[in-house]
Design a protein around this motif. Structure first.
Motif, short mmCIF file in Angstrom:
data_model
loop_
_atom_site.label_atom_id
_atom_site.label_comp_id
_atom_site.label_asym_id
_atom_site.label_seq_id
_atom_site.Cartn_x
_atom_site.Cartn_y
_atom_site.Cartn_z
N ALA A 198 0.50 -1.17 0.05
CA ALA A 198 0.13 0.04 -0.08
C ALA A 198 0.79 1.26 0.06
N LYS A 199 1.97 1.42 -0.69
CA LYS A 199 3.04 2.32 -0.95
C LYS A 199 2.92 2.60 -2.11
N VAL A 200 3.14 3.94 -2.34
CA VAL A 200 3.12 4.62 -4.11
C VAL A 200 4.64 4.79 -4.28
N PRO A 201 5.08 3.68 -5.32
CA PRO A 201 6.27 3.80 -5.63
C PRO A 201 7.07 5.13 -6.23
N THR A 202 8.28 5.51 -6.12
CA THR A 202 8.67 6.60 -6.90
C THR A 202 8.59 6.43 -8.48
N ALA A 203 8.55 5.09 -9.00
CA ALA A 203 8.34 5.07 -10.29
C ALA A 203 6.94 5.53 -10.64
#
Length: 524
Positions: free
Chosen positions: A302-307
């Protein structure tokens, strides 16, 4: 007794039957006490339409957020999408054409009488239901009286058909609630009336072709399966008179098409109706295999990656610091919702990569009822198509079990098919084809749609066919008139049908008596 005296007596009996039926309906409208008297709306279905009507007149918008802020007005029949102002709003999931027409009526009531749906919902709703539903029923009865007088062969048979229409169908049951099925049925009645004047009586006035095209299209605009009537009836009229159909019938249909598509675009900013927005939109970006592999584990946490943020930035979209992420592991996808940006996107695994897609699932929102695992009861759908077809025709929502007068319509159709009049044979083929097509259409729908019309006192998706079945009823009624035992049999069938139609008299959005009895026995 002379023919003229006979006719006057029949008309008096018709008037009495219709007056009793209409008086009963108006009385039931006056007794509305839905939801313990908090508001006059009986289900999520009609409440969804009323919210749009009120919002258009009271707030000047199709968005219903301000209306459903009062939970008594909320409905599960709604969608959630970006509006013309660039922000997300709730909207009714019902086609907007009917709501726009009735908003005009509400505006007149509000302007003339000073009554609003917000302050006086019972008064306004009752006034509008009497004007709209009772008014339309009177139009249908008038058309049917003209039809039986033209084509009926016996006094008893003609009176029987009018009595059946007045008491023994679910159209009168649904006259106390706002719904599209009654309106579609009245349009179908007028369309077949105009068509029979052309088809059987041999008339060729342009207004008849215009009226048939207009009404058949209006039936389809209010009840999608009635598009089959529009198509087959249009083809039949084209064969009858190509020039009149093209020059008069087509313009009538185009008026409704323009109004239907135009109001849909006006309401939702899309030419497609809400029910067509159930899948992801087009891909706006894609992560390659290497970036997707690294991003997937973070997305599952549930994290938004940098990519992912970088992919959005390349599209000119800057995500906030705390967007919401939902993991849909069963579908190998994630849902990214950013309340600050006020947008939603789907991230879908595709081969070794991840596609970022625009959001077009209008029924998928935070508190939606329509997501798998949330729906319950009859809305889960019938697993077996054979069981579904049985209950549609002969079981707990059965056309013939609840309203057995339609057994006589089948007999009447067979009589017409065997008649020497080619035109009447064609009419019987048309009605039989439409009925079979609709039955097969619903039988082979996906599981989620095999739900008998939800909590409803009859199989409402076939109600628009009732006027056509009444046409088929006439020759059988005339046949019964010649035999005493058949008159008694027909009367018993009418009484059972009338009882089924009267059982849910104060709320048509309830299960049929057969369904409730099977529940009592523990069979459902």
């Amino acid at each position: 007794m002379t023919d003229d005296a006979n006719r006057q007596l029949r008309l008096a009996i018709y008037a009495l039957l219709i007056a009793v039926s209409v008086g009963t309906i108006i009385g039931r409208i006056g007794q509305m006490r839905a939801d313990h008297g908090k508001h006059p709306f009986m289900s999520a279905n009609d409440r969804s339409r009323w919210t749009t009507i009120r919002s258009l007149v009271d707030h000047g918008t199709f968005a219903i957020d301000d209306v459903i802020a009062d939970r008594r007005w909320d409905s599960i029949d709604k969608v959630y999408h970006v509006g013309a102002d660039g922000k997300r709003h709730y909207y009714s999931s019902k086609p907007p054409l009917l709501a726009v027409l009735l908003a005009g009526e509400y505006w007149v009531v509000k302007s003339v009488m000073g009554l609003s749906l917000g302050s006086y919902p019972f008064y306004v709703a009752r006034i509008m239901l009497v004007i709209t539903n009772v008014g339309l029923l009177l139009v249908m009865f008038a058309s049917l009286v003209s039809l039986v007088e033209r084509y009926g062969r016996s006094d008893w048979g003609k009176i029987f058909v009018i009595a059946s229409a007045a008491f023994a169908t679910f159209l009168t049951t649904f006259a106390i609630t706002l719904n599209n099925h009654l309106i579609a049925a009245v349009a179908a009645m007028l369309a077949i009336d105009f068509a029979l004047r052309i088809w059987i009586d041999g008339r060729r006035e342009s207004w008849l072709f215009f009226g048939a095209g207009l009404m058949a299209a209006f039936a389809a605009a209010n009840d999608l399966p009635a598009f089959s009537l529009f198509g087959i009836l249009g083809l039949a009229l084209l064969i009858q008179s190509p020039s009149k159909t093209l020059l008069a019938g087509v313009p009538g249909a185009l008026i409704i098409a323009a109004a239907s598509f135009g109001t849909t675009y006006w309401a939702h900013g899309s030419w497609k109706p809400p029910y067509a927005h159930r899948s992801d939109g087009p891909a706006i970006a894609q992560l390659d295999a290497q970036a997707a592999g690294d991003a997937a584990s973070e997305l599952n946490d549930a994290k938004v990656p940098t990519a992912v943020r970088s992919a959005f930035a390349e599209q000119g979209i800057t995500l906030s610091e705390t967007p919401e992420l939902q993991v849909r592991a069963a579908d190998d996808r994630w849902v990214l919702d950013d309340p600050v940006v006020d947008r939603r996107w789907a991230l879908q695994k595709v081969d070794d990569g991840i596609e970022i897609r625009s959001w077009d699932r209008w029924y998928d929102y935070a508190d939606t009822y329509w997501r798998e695992g949330v729906k319950k009861g009859v809305d889960l759908g019938e697993q077996s198509r054979l069981t579904y077809a049985f209950h549609m025709l002969l079981g707990h929502h059965g056309v013939f079990s609840l309203t057995p007068i339609w057994i006589l319509s089948v007999i009447g159709g067979v009589m017409l098919l065997r008649s020497e009049d080619r035109h009447w044979r064609d009419v019987a083929i048309l009605v039989a084809t439409l009925t079979i097509v609709c039955i097969l259409f619903y039988t082979f729908r996906p599981l989620k749609d095999r739900n008998y019309g939800g909590v409803c006192s009859g199989f409402r998706w076939l109600f628009w066919l009732i006027p056509l079945w009444l046409v088929m009823l006439q020759p059988a009624a005339d046949w019964c008139a010649q035999r005493r035992w058949m008159r008694w049999t027909a009367t018993i069938l009418l009484a059972i049908s009338a009882a089924s139609a009267a059982y849910p008299a104060l709320n048509p959005w309830s299960h049929p008596w057969i369904y409730r009895y099977l529940q009592y026995l523990g069979w459902l």
